[in-house]
Scaffold this motif. Structure first.
Motif, short mmCIF file in Angstrom:
data_model
loop_
_atom_site.label_atom_id
_atom_site.label_comp_id
_atom_site.label_asym_id
_atom_site.label_seq_id
_atom_site.Cartn_x
_atom_site.Cartn_y
_atom_site.Cartn_z
N LEU A 18 4.35 -1.17 3.40
CA LEU A 18 3.84 0.11 3.20
C LEU A 18 4.71 1.13 2.60
O LEU A 18 6.05 0.68 2.64
CB LEU A 18 3.34 0.90 4.62
N GLU A 19 4.53 1.75 1.52
CA GLU A 19 5.33 2.56 0.75
C GLU A 19 5.11 3.92 0.97
O GLU A 19 3.84 4.38 1.06
CB GLU A 19 5.29 2.27 -0.76
N LEU A 31 0.92 -1.25 -0.06
CA LEU A 31 -0.04 -0.18 -0.07
C LEU A 31 0.86 1.32 -0.08
O LEU A 31 1.68 1.39 1.01
CB LEU A 31 -1.06 0.01 1.24
N ALA A 32 0.78 2.05 -0.99
CA ALA A 32 1.53 3.34 -1.26
C ALA A 32 0.92 4.44 -0.70
O ALA A 32 -0.31 4.71 -1.07
CB ALA A 32 2.21 3.29 -2.44
N PHE A 33 1.58 5.31 0.05
CA PHE A 33 1.19 6.56 0.53
C PHE A 33 1.84 7.85 -0.42
O PHE A 33 2.93 7.77 -0.27
CB PHE A 33 1.09 7.04 1.95
N PHE A 56 10.04 1.94 1.70
CA PHE A 56 9.19 1.21 2.29
C PHE A 56 9.49 1.02 3.72
O PHE A 56 10.60 1.09 4.06
CB PHE A 56 9.32 -0.42 1.71
N PHE A 57 8.46 0.59 4.41
CA PHE A 57 8.34 0.08 5.81
C PHE A 57 7.35 -0.65 5.98
O PHE A 57 6.54 -1.18 5.11
CB PHE A 57 8.38 1.74 6.83
N ALA A 58 7.00 -0.88 7.39
CA ALA A 58 6.10 -2.28 7.51
C ALA A 58 5.26 -1.68 8.71
O ALA A 58 5.80 -0.92 9.62
CB ALA A 58 6.50 -3.47 8.11
#
Length: 129
Positions: free
Chosen positions: A124-125, A79-81, A115-117
């Motif tokens: 998550l991006e 999921l990218a923000f 990216f992170f989680a």
């Protein structure tokens, strides 16, 4: 004529509802629209807004099965923000105890991303506008 107009929402099931709620609201800064407890399903449903727009449903269910994520499993990849200032967003995550991967450059667009989680390891991006 296109049949689809936009993405309406993204649904996420968490293994630990309170931990996920804290992460998405306090760490990522999403706004709570409404929260329900559905006793018949032993499940919470939390509607969240990104920048004032309803976009994410956070659910809890008793003992949800784990979903493989890495390496590149079938299904939702991440999921990218979108962010205006990726350096500021990364600094904010680090200040809240989240360590993103090193920032990279999208070879097609030249935009910066990382990216992170989330607490369940969902990738998550952050993607620069």
């Amino acid at each position: 004529m296109a049949l689809l107009n936009a993405v309406h929402h993204i649904a996420i099931i968490s293994s630990d509802y309170q931990r996920a709620k804290q992460f998405y609201t306090e760490v990522l800064g999403l706004t709570i629209i409404q929260e329900f407890y559905r006793a018949e399903r032993q499940s919470y449903k939390l509607d969240l807004a990104v920048n004032g727009q309803y976009q994410i449903e956070l659910f809890s269910f008793p003992d949800p099965p784990r979903r493989p994520s890495r390496p590149e499993a079938t299904g939702l990849r991440h999921l990218a923000f979108a962010v205006t200032d990726i350096d500021e967003a990364v600094a904010d995550l680090r200040a809240k105890g989240v360590e993103p991967e090193p920032i990279r450059i999208d070879e097609l667009t030249g935009k910066r991303f990382t990216f992170f989680a989330d607490p369940d390891g969902l990738p998550l991006e952050l993607y620069s506008l």
